[in-house]
Design a protein around this motif. Structure first.
Motif, PDB file in Angstrom:
ATOM      1  N   TRP A  30       0.840  -1.213   0.000  1.00 20.16           N
ATOM      2  CA  TRP A  30       0.000   0.000   0.000  1.00 20.16           C
ATOM      3  C   TRP A  30       0.870   1.256   0.000  1.00 20.16           C
ATOM      4  CZ3 TRP A  30      -4.473  -0.212   4.145  1.00 20.16           C
ATOM      5  CH2 TRP A  30      -5.148  -1.442   4.060  1.00 20.16           C
ATOM      6  N   TRP A  49       8.022   3.400  17.890  1.00 18.41           N
ATOM      7  CA  TRP A  49       7.446   2.080  18.149  1.00 18.41           C
ATOM      8  C   TRP A  49       6.058   2.180  18.763  1.00 18.41           C
ATOM      9  CZ3 TRP A  49       6.344   0.107  23.095  1.00 18.41           C
ATOM     10  CH2 TRP A  49       5.871  -1.217  23.084  1.00 18.41           C
ATOM     11  N   VAL A  50       5.899   3.052  19.754  1.00 16.40           N
ATOM     12  CA  VAL A  50       4.635   3.076  20.495  1.00 16.40           C
ATOM     13  C   VAL A  50       3.504   3.696  19.677  1.00 16.40           C
ATOM     14  CG1 VAL A  50       4.772   5.269  21.794  1.00 16.40           C
ATOM     15  CG2 VAL A  50       3.698   3.269  22.834  1.00 16.40           C
ATOM     16  N   TYR A  51       3.840   4.540  18.689  1.00 15.15           N
ATOM     17  CA  TYR A  51       2.779   5.175  17.900  1.00 15.15           C
ATOM     18  C   TYR A  51       2.516   4.500  16.556  1.00 15.15           C
ATOM     19  CZ  TYR A  51       2.399   9.013  21.208  1.00 15.15           C
ATOM     20  OH  TYR A  51       2.171   9.748  22.341  1.00 15.15           O
ATOM     21  N   CYS A  52       3.287   3.534  16.158  1.00 15.96           N
ATOM     22  CA  CYS A  52       3.056   2.918  14.846  1.00 15.96           C
ATOM     23  C   CYS A  52       1.708   2.175  14.840  1.00 15.96           C
ATOM     24  CB  CYS A  52       4.180   1.947  14.490  1.00 15.96           C
ATOM     25  SG  CYS A  52       3.821   1.065  12.947  1.00 15.96           S
ATOM     26  N   PRO A  53       0.793   2.533  13.938  1.00 10.90           N
ATOM     27  CA  PRO A  53      -0.524   1.882  13.909  1.00 10.90           C
ATOM     28  C   PRO A  53      -0.462   0.459  13.369  1.00 10.90           C
ATOM     29  CG  PRO A  53      -0.494   3.910  12.579  1.00 10.90           C
ATOM     30  CD  PRO A  53       0.919   3.585  12.916  1.00 10.90           C
ATOM     31  N   ASP A  54       0.669   0.090  12.761  1.00  8.53           N
ATOM     32  CA  ASP A  54       0.762  -1.201  12.099  1.00  8.53           C
ATOM     33  C   ASP A  54       1.794  -2.127  12.731  1.00  8.53           C
ATOM     34  OD1 ASP A  54      -1.098  -1.042   9.609  1.00  8.53           O
ATOM     35  OD2 ASP A  54      -0.187   0.921   9.806  1.00  8.53           O
ATOM     36  N   SER A  55       2.156  -1.861  13.955  1.00  4.37           N
ATOM     37  CA  SER A  55       3.111  -2.687  14.703  1.00  4.37           C
ATOM     38  C   SER A  55       4.323  -3.029  13.837  1.00  4.37           C
ATOM     39  CB  SER A  55       2.442  -3.973  15.212  1.00  4.37           C
ATOM     40  OG  SER A  55       1.180  -3.692  15.777  1.00  4.37           O
ATOM     41  N   HIS A  71       4.436  -5.024   6.526  1.00  8.58           N
ATOM     42  CA  HIS A  71       3.247  -4.445   7.141  1.00  8.58           C
ATOM     43  C   HIS A  71       3.191  -2.919   7.064  1.00  8.58           C
ATOM     44  CE1 HIS A  71       2.938  -8.298   9.772  1.00  8.58           C
ATOM     45  NE2 HIS A  71       2.306  -8.443   8.634  1.00  8.58           N
ATOM     46  N   LYS A  73       2.729   0.727   6.200  1.00  7.32           N
ATOM     47  CA  LYS A  73       1.938   1.363   5.135  1.00  7.32           C
ATOM     48  C   LYS A  73       2.475   2.733   4.759  1.00  7.32           C
ATOM     49  CE  LYS A  73      -2.172  -1.095   6.784  1.00  7.32           C
ATOM     50  NZ  LYS A  73      -3.164  -0.973   7.876  1.00  7.32           N
ATOM     51  N   CYS A  75       2.764   5.552   6.621  1.00  2.00           N
ATOM     52  CA  CYS A  75       1.972   6.701   7.085  1.00  2.00           C
ATOM     53  C   CYS A  75       2.838   7.885   7.496  1.00  2.00           C
ATOM     54  CB  CYS A  75       1.067   6.298   8.248  1.00  2.00           C
ATOM     55  SG  CYS A  75       1.955   5.889   9.778  1.00  2.00           S
ATOM     56  N   GLY A  76       4.052   7.602   7.957  1.00  2.00           N
ATOM     57  CA  GLY A  76       4.955   8.693   8.346  1.00  2.00           C
ATOM     58  C   GLY A  76       4.822   9.152   9.794  1.00  2.00           C
ATOM     59  N   ILE A  77       3.969   8.476  10.580  1.00  2.00           N
ATOM     60  CA  ILE A  77       3.815   8.869  11.988  1.00  2.00           C
ATOM     61  C   ILE A  77       5.148   8.711  12.719  1.00  2.00           C
ATOM     62  CG2 ILE A  77       2.733   8.273  14.207  1.00  2.00           C
ATOM     63  CD1 ILE A  77       0.176   7.605  12.701  1.00  2.00           C
ATOM     64  N   HIS A  80       7.392  11.553  11.971  1.00  2.00           N
ATOM     65  CA  HIS A  80       6.876  12.796  12.555  1.00  2.00           C
ATOM     66  C   HIS A  80       7.123  12.845  14.063  1.00  2.00           C
ATOM     67  CE1 HIS A  80       4.415  16.419  12.600  1.00  2.00           C
ATOM     68  NE2 HIS A  80       3.892  15.968  13.730  1.00  2.00           N
ATOM     69  N   GLU A  81       6.952  11.716  14.742  1.00  2.00           N
ATOM     70  CA  GLU A  81       7.100  11.684  16.199  1.00  2.00           C
ATOM     71  C   GLU A  81       8.562  11.619  16.644  1.00  2.00           C
ATOM     72  OE1 GLU A  81       4.427  12.020  18.405  1.00  2.00           O
ATOM     73  OE2 GLU A  81       3.346  12.396  16.538  1.00  2.00           O
TER      74      GLU A  81
ATOM     75  N   HIS B  18      -3.355  -5.747   9.508  1.00  2.00           N
ATOM     76  CA  HIS B  18      -4.777  -5.387   9.492  1.00  2.00           C
ATOM     77  C   HIS B  18      -5.033  -4.409   8.349  1.00  2.00           C
ATOM     78  CE1 HIS B  18      -3.649  -1.547  11.111  1.00  2.00           C
ATOM     79  NE2 HIS B  18      -2.956  -2.150  12.065  1.00  2.00           N
ATOM     80  N   ALA B  22      -3.687   3.815   6.258  1.00  2.00           N
ATOM     81  CA  ALA B  22      -2.367   4.210   6.757  1.00  2.00           C
ATOM     82  C   ALA B  22      -2.543   5.364   7.735  1.00  2.00           C
ATOM     83  CB  ALA B  22      -1.483   4.638   5.587  1.00  2.00           C
ATOM     84  N   THR B  27      -6.312   1.884  15.473  1.00  2.00           N
ATOM     85  CA  THR B  27      -5.445   0.736  15.737  1.00  2.00           C
ATOM     86  C   THR B  27      -4.352   1.093  16.753  1.00  2.00           C
ATOM     87  OG1 THR B  27      -4.227   1.275  13.719  1.00  2.00           O
ATOM     88  CG2 THR B  27      -5.894  -0.437  13.555  1.00  2.00           C
ATOM     89  N   ILE B  28      -4.017   2.380  16.843  1.00  2.00           N
ATOM     90  CA  ILE B  28      -3.068   2.807  17.884  1.00  2.00           C
ATOM     91  C   ILE B  28      -3.720   2.625  19.256  1.00  2.00           C
ATOM     92  CG2 ILE B  28      -1.692   4.733  18.802  1.00  2.00           C
ATOM     93  CD1 ILE B  28      -1.548   5.893  15.997  1.00  2.00           C
ATOM     94  N   ARG B  31      -3.724  -1.157  20.055  1.00  2.00           N
ATOM     95  CA  ARG B  31      -2.357  -1.633  20.320  1.00  2.00           C
ATOM     96  C   ARG B  31      -1.863  -1.175  21.680  1.00  2.00           C
ATOM     97  NH1 ARG B  31       2.762   0.389  17.920  1.00  2.00           N
ATOM     98  NH2 ARG B  31       3.980  -1.214  18.959  1.00  2.00           N
ATOM     99  N   GLN B  32      -2.004   0.104  21.959  1.00  2.00           N
ATOM    100  CA  GLN B  32      -1.509   0.625  23.238  1.00  2.00           C
ATOM    101  C   GLN B  32      -2.320   0.082  24.410  1.00  2.00           C
ATOM    102  OE1 GLN B  32      -1.223   4.928  22.975  1.00  2.00           O
ATOM    103  NE2 GLN B  32       0.522   4.847  21.577  1.00  2.00           N
ATOM    104  N   GLU B 228       0.511  11.476   8.728  1.00  2.00           N
ATOM    105  CA  GLU B 228       1.578  11.513   9.736  1.00  2.00           C
ATOM    106  C   GLU B 228       1.188  12.355  10.946  1.00  2.00           C
ATOM    107  OE1 GLU B 228       1.797  12.823   6.714  1.00  2.00           O
ATOM    108  OE2 GLU B 228       2.732  14.815   6.745  1.00  2.00           O
TER     109      GLU B 228
END
Ligand SMILES: Cc1ncc(C[n+]2csc(CCOP(=O)(O)OP(=O)(O)O)c2C)c(N)n1
Ligand code: SF4
Ligand code: SF4
Ligand code: SF4
Ligand SMILES: [Mg+2]
Lengths: 98, 307
Positions: A30, A49-55, A71, A73, A75-77, A80-81, B18, B22, B27-28, B31-32, B228
């Motif tokens: 994707w 690590w803690v903010y990645c939505p896709d582990s 996995h 995608k 997103c760039g989070i 950014h963090e 999942h 993106a 999902t955050i 997960r948390q 992001e």
């Protein structure tokens, strides 16, 4: 998933008998850009690590080592963090090229 | 309360692979929450909505804990039934472990259609934590307004057009409705402050009894911002006092974070596509109403804390 099962081979109620099976599903295609890791700027704060939505941030012995591109995608989070070192980020997003 | 190293050592219980957008905030949340709960066995459920749909597409599941599928309206009822069965099995000696029970639901599934199931479960006093991931609309069915959608927000059922400038009504305050149940623990948290959220999950589970956490969850698709910025958009909602971080523990109110200087709400609104029309001069009065409402709600919350 290798092959579709016949309905008689499925668990009662369509239960999924193993947990966490989504790891077998790839969402990496994707991505339009990818995170690139620069360990020299990493302070191992684990925010990426803690903010990645896709582990998708890989840890080894509790330390960031890179990304699971099956996995991720894009997103760039994480980038950014990332606080990085002396304001130089340890994660930089780069455009995917075919 | 676990720091990031300790959370990391517990290992992920919500996997990648999942199908969420993106940069999805829902999902955050999952997960948390599972990381925070992860030092003991957990059983989870989720109301139909983005989180359940993206995470449980057969034969895949992103939940690496026992998970029971729920309908849109009854995630609280589902988990309360599982918890009741567990209590019985424990009394009979069939199950020995201490198990935690968690239900997730979107704003549609919690503020709207699941409200009575949630209220009932809280009143009956089940040992469960309900987490509402609030993205402020029915995202999974294409961005319809809910009672959590803020005033002025454009959705497909409250569009900006000739008749109305986005949603006409103010949002409902669900956290206060659940606090009125007098349960041991109620809190608000946000995607974008991992420490606040994981601490609250740990605290809620350790307290025992019914607990509720409402988490503001930025949705890049429905809110319209670059992916992001998901965590950033959550923090900005807190810094504008739109979404205060607070908790009600055994009836006692506590604000967990006070911004040094409250940012004007326009800083949050104008970064989102759904509020873009509010920049027009003819909508100035709506902006003022929104700001006034935020300041009033914050003031009232402050009063509750000093009581
Ligand atoms: C009884 C019932 N009515 C309608 C639906 C269709 N439906 C599925 S998800 C959804 C919206 C969910 O919204 P929300 O709870 O806010 O979760 P989100 O998708 O935003 O994460 C709706 C209306 C349904 N599944 N069941
Ligand atoms: S780009 Fe997004 S999905 Fe990929 S590793 Fe970073 S946070 Fe995770
Ligand atoms: S956020 Fe940046 S500095 Fe922190 S662990 Fe990740 S890569 Fe390293
Ligand atoms: S629409 Fe919003 S909540 Fe749903 S998967 Fe996409 S980002 Fe997540
Ligand atoms: Mg929603």
């Amino acid at each position: 998933m290798s092959e579709l099962k016949k309905y008689k081979e499925l668990a009662l109620g369509g239960n999924i008998e193993k947990s966490g099976t989504a790891v077998d599903f790839k969402t990496g295609d994707w991505r339009s850009s990818r995170p690139v890791y620069h360990p020299e700027n990493c302070i191992q704060c684990l925010f990426c690590w803690v903010y990645c939505p896709d582990s998708a941030v890989i840890l080894k012995d509790g330390q960031v080592t890179g990304f699971n591109l099956d996995h991720c995608k894009g997103c760039g989070i994480c980038a950014h963090e990332c606080p990085g070192k002396k304001k130089v980020k340890a994660i930089v997003m780069e455009e995917e090229v075919k | 309360m676990a720091n990031l190293k300790e959370l990391a050592a517990r290992g992920d219980k919500f996997t990648g692979g999942h199908r969420a957008c993106a940069g999805c905030g829902a999902t955050i949340v999952a997960r948390q929450a599972l990381l925070a709960a992860g030092d003991k066995p957990v059983v989870a459920t989720c109301a139909t909505g983005c989180l359940e749909v993206v995470s449980t597409i057969f034969p895949y599941t992103a939940w690496d804990v026992p998970f029971i599928h729920s309908a849109f309206e009854n995630s609280a009822a589902t988990i309360s039934g599982v918890e009741a069965a567990y209590k019985s099995l424990k009394r009979q000696g069939t199950v020995k472990e201490d198990i935690r029970f968690m239900a997730f639901g979107g704003d549609g599934g919690t503020y709207d259609i699941g409200l009575q199931a949630l209220s009932g479960a809280m009143e009956r006093g089940h040992n469960m934590l309900y987490i509402c991931y609030d993205n402020q609309a029915y995202m999974n069915t294409g961005i319809q307004r809910s009672s959590a959608t803020p005033k002025g927000s454009a959705t497909t059922t409250s569009p900006n057009g000739k008749k109305i400038p986005g949603k006409v009504q103010f949002r409902k305050n669900l956290t206060e409705i659940i606090a009125a149940h007098g349960i041991p623990y109620v809190a608000q948290s946000v995607v974008g402050n991992w420490s606040d959220f994981t601490k609250k999950v740990e605290k809620a589970l350790a307290k025992g009894g019914p607990a509720f956490i409402a988490v503001l969850q930025p949705c890049r698709l429905g809110w319209g911002y670059p992916p992001e910025l998901t965590a950033e958009m959550g923090r900005l909602a807190v810094d504008t006092n739109f979404w205060p971080l607070y908790e009600v523990e055994d009836g006692k109110y506590k604000i967990n974070y006070t911004p040094k200087e409250r940012k004007p709400i326009t800083e949050w609104l104008f970064q989102q596509e759904r509020f873009r029309h509010l920049k027009r001069p003819e909508n100035q009065a709506i902006l003022e109403e929104i700001q006034k409402d935020i300041d009033l709600r914050w003031e009232n919350l402050g009063k509750k804390c000093s009581q």
